[in-house]
Motif scaffolding. Structure first.
Motif, short mmCIF file in Angstrom:
data_model
loop_
_atom_site.label_atom_id
_atom_site.label_comp_id
_atom_site.label_asym_id
_atom_site.label_seq_id
_atom_site.Cartn_x
_atom_site.Cartn_y
_atom_site.Cartn_z
N ILE A 141 0.82 -1.21 0.00
CA ILE A 141 0.00 0.00 0.00
C ILE A 141 0.86 1.27 0.00
CG2 ILE A 141 -2.00 -1.08 1.10
CD1 ILE A 141 -1.05 0.07 3.76
N GLU A 142 2.14 1.11 -0.27
CA GLU A 142 3.05 2.26 -0.25
C GLU A 142 2.63 3.34 -1.24
OE1 GLU A 142 7.87 3.03 -0.69
OE2 GLU A 142 6.93 1.34 -1.73
N ASP A 143 2.22 2.94 -2.46
CA ASP A 143 1.90 3.92 -3.49
C ASP A 143 0.59 4.63 -3.25
OD1 ASP A 143 4.23 3.32 -4.76
OD2 ASP A 143 3.34 2.01 -6.28
N ASN A 144 -0.24 4.07 -2.39
CA ASN A 144 -1.57 4.65 -2.16
C ASN A 144 -1.73 5.15 -0.72
OD1 ASN A 144 -4.10 5.41 -3.18
ND2 ASN A 144 -5.07 3.63 -2.23
N THR A 145 -0.62 5.49 -0.09
CA THR A 145 -0.66 5.99 1.28
C THR A 145 0.09 7.33 1.34
OG1 THR A 145 -0.68 3.76 2.18
CG2 THR A 145 -0.06 5.52 3.68
N ILE A 146 -0.55 8.32 1.94
CA ILE A 146 0.09 9.62 2.14
C ILE A 146 0.88 9.54 3.45
CG2 ILE A 146 -0.25 12.10 2.38
CD1 ILE A 146 -3.06 11.66 1.17
N LEU A 147 2.17 9.76 3.38
CA LEU A 147 3.04 9.73 4.55
C LEU A 147 3.55 11.15 4.81
CD1 LEU A 147 4.52 7.85 6.63
CD2 LEU A 147 6.42 7.82 5.02
N ILE A 148 3.27 11.69 5.98
CA ILE A 148 3.67 13.07 6.34
C ILE A 148 4.59 13.01 7.54
CG2 ILE A 148 2.87 15.34 7.10
CD1 ILE A 148 0.21 14.76 5.72
N PHE A 149 5.72 13.67 7.45
CA PHE A 149 6.67 13.75 8.57
C PHE A 149 6.94 15.22 8.84
CE2 PHE A 149 10.83 14.03 10.55
CZ PHE A 149 10.82 12.98 11.45
N THR A 150 6.62 15.67 10.06
CA THR A 150 6.86 17.06 10.43
C THR A 150 7.01 17.15 11.93
OG1 THR A 150 6.10 19.35 10.11
CG2 THR A 150 4.41 17.70 10.59
N SER A 151 7.09 18.37 12.46
CA SER A 151 7.26 18.57 13.89
C SER A 151 6.41 19.75 14.33
CB SER A 151 8.74 18.81 14.22
OG SER A 151 8.94 18.90 15.62
N ASP A 152 6.35 19.96 15.65
CA ASP A 152 5.44 20.97 16.18
C ASP A 152 6.13 22.29 16.51
OD1 ASP A 152 6.87 19.79 18.22
OD2 ASP A 152 5.23 19.77 19.65
N ASN A 153 7.41 22.29 16.75
CA ASN A 153 8.09 23.54 17.11
C ASN A 153 9.60 23.37 16.98
OD1 ASN A 153 6.94 22.42 20.13
ND2 ASN A 153 9.15 22.56 19.86
N GLY A 154 10.31 24.46 17.09
CA GLY A 154 11.76 24.42 16.99
C GLY A 154 12.41 23.87 18.23
N PRO A 155 13.75 23.80 18.24
CA PRO A 155 14.49 23.15 19.33
C PRO A 155 14.46 23.94 20.63
CG PRO A 155 16.01 24.14 17.77
CD PRO A 155 14.65 24.27 17.16
N TRP A 156 14.53 23.20 21.72
CA TRP A 156 14.56 23.77 23.07
C TRP A 156 16.03 24.06 23.39
CZ3 TRP A 156 11.14 20.97 27.23
CH2 TRP A 156 10.65 21.92 28.14
N LEU A 157 16.51 25.19 22.91
CA LEU A 157 17.94 25.44 22.81
C LEU A 157 18.68 25.50 24.14
CD1 LEU A 157 17.84 28.12 19.97
CD2 LEU A 157 18.61 25.75 19.79
N ASN A 158 17.96 25.82 25.23
CA ASN A 158 18.67 25.92 26.51
C ASN A 158 19.04 24.55 27.07
OD1 ASN A 158 15.86 25.57 26.92
ND2 ASN A 158 16.06 26.21 29.05
N PHE A 159 18.66 23.46 26.38
CA PHE A 159 19.11 22.13 26.79
C PHE A 159 20.41 21.72 26.09
CE2 PHE A 159 14.91 21.81 28.60
CZ PHE A 159 15.08 20.96 29.68
N GLY A 160 21.04 22.66 25.40
CA GLY A 160 22.38 22.43 24.87
C GLY A 160 22.48 21.22 23.96
N ASN A 161 23.32 20.25 24.37
CA ASN A 161 23.56 19.09 23.50
C ASN A 161 22.42 18.08 23.51
OD1 ASN A 161 23.93 17.95 26.02
ND2 ASN A 161 26.01 17.21 25.64
N HIS A 162 21.33 18.37 24.23
CA HIS A 162 20.12 17.56 24.15
C HIS A 162 19.03 18.28 23.35
CE1 HIS A 162 20.78 14.44 27.58
NE2 HIS A 162 21.82 14.56 26.77
N ALA A 163 19.44 19.30 22.61
CA ALA A 163 18.52 20.03 21.74
C ALA A 163 19.04 19.97 20.31
CB ALA A 163 18.38 21.47 22.19
N GLY A 164 18.25 20.45 19.38
CA GLY A 164 18.66 20.45 17.99
C GLY A 164 19.27 21.77 17.60
N SER A 165 19.18 22.08 16.32
CA SER A 165 19.74 23.29 15.76
C SER A 165 18.71 23.97 14.87
CB SER A 165 20.99 22.97 14.93
OG SER A 165 21.38 24.07 14.13
N THR A 166 18.74 25.30 14.83
CA THR A 166 17.86 26.04 13.93
C THR A 166 18.55 26.40 12.63
OG1 THR A 166 18.48 28.22 14.77
CG2 THR A 166 16.69 27.06 15.91
#
Length: 327
Positions: free
Chosen positions: A115-140
């Motif tokens: 069913i790969e060809d007939n399935t809509i797959l969406i990958f996203t996120s809700d907000n940017g990184p929680w930067l004050n957690f340093g190396n446990h956060a992402g990058s903008t």
């Protein structure tokens, strides 16, 4: 999230994080286990993924909707033994690898069931990184600020969609869109009726089909907190309205699961051209007063319609949140 301190040890009951309830995993209406420590937390990506694959296998012969919200990479982060130390980029890198594996398992399940060809797959996120957690956060990647703000570092997210029978593979779209547009877009694909009451999302199916001339959305309002209108977007222009905000700049960075304190920032009225200045560093309102005037009309329209707590406007069409009626 749970009654556990940043070091992973249980918090003193009734104090600080000790006021939080235990963190359950719920199936149906019943807790099936509790997340008591970081070792438990390290298994959630695997548990979620196994359940998601099981759901696909059980429902592949009929239309289905799967909403799969990863806990990772939100702190507190933890990774299973399958990926511990594998990224050579620290714990955050390991966690990213496991999320990538999880997405791969979902894609493999769709492919195995034909069913790969007939399935809509969406990958996203809700907000940017929680930067004050340093190396446990992402990058903008140079965008301003992060989670909890109306600057682009807090709001702009990757939005990856796969639907082989419709979406051109490897295509890139830089048109304005928002996650509130997912509902009307999916409704279009499913030929479903939208609610009678007005919603804020628009149908972006033309963008997904690869129509480079389509522009279903040209403006977007940045409401935050209870009902604060902090900015408005029109095309590549962004007008930031006067407000106070959480700031990660010029703060001490902490690492390994511990957060640093925020600063408080303030901004006046400012205009940014995000095409040339995605980092929102160069206020050009003095150069383009006509653009400011034009966008203030959008601001006034929003305040009349939805209100704005920053200017004590109630708004003519604000509705109370939905409630479940008592029997």
């Amino acid at each position: 999230m749970w009654p556990v301190n940043f070091d992973g040890n249980p918090a003193e009951q009734g104090v600080g994080k000790g006021r939080y309830p235990r963190l359950p995993l719920i199936e149906g209406n019943e807790p099936i286990r509790f997340i008591e420590n970081l070792e438990d937390m390290s298994q959630v990506t695997t548990w979620y993924t196994e359940k998601a694959v099981e759901f696909i296998n059980q429902n592949h012969k009929k239309p289905f909707f799967l909403y799969f919200a990863q806990s990772m990479v939100h702190v507190p982060i933890a990774v299973s033994d399958k990926f511990k130390g594998k990224s050579e980029q620290g714990l955050f890198g390991d966690v990213m690898m496991e999320v990538d594996w999880s997405v791969g398992e979902i894609m493999n399940a769709l492919k195995c069931r034909g069913i790969e060809d007939n399935t809509i797959l969406i990958f996203t996120s809700d907000n940017g990184p929680w930067l004050n957690f340093g190396n446990h956060a992402g990058s903008t990647a140079g965008l301003r600020e992060g989670k909890g703000t109306s600057w682009e570092g807090g709001q702009r997210e990757p939005f990856i969609v796969k639907w082989p029978k419709l979406i051109p593979q490897g295509s890139v779209c830089d048109k304005l869109a928002c996650t509130i547009d997912i509902l009307p877009t999916i409704a279009t694909f499913c030929q479903a009726k939208l609610p009678q009451k007005k919603i804020d999302g628009v149908d972006i199916s033309a963008l997904l089909r690869g129509d480079q001339t389509a522009s279903p959305r040209n403006s977007l309002y940045y409401y935050y907190h209870k009902n604060d209108l902090e900015a408005v977007r029109e095309g590549t222009w962004k007008l930031v309205l006067p407000h106070k905000f959480r700031s990660y700049e010029n703060t001490e960075v902490k690492n390994d699961g511990f957060p640093a304190k925020y600063n408080q920032g303030t901004t006046g009225l400012a205009l940014y051209d995000l095409r040339r200045d995605p980092g929102e560093r160069y206020d050009v309102k003095a150069l383009y007063p006509e653009q400011v005037e034009k966008m203030m009309l959008l601001v006034e329209k929003a305040r009349e319609d939805l209100g704005d707590n920053l200017t004590n406007r109630e708004g003519a069409n604000r509705r109370p949140p939905g409630e479940i009626a008592a029997n």
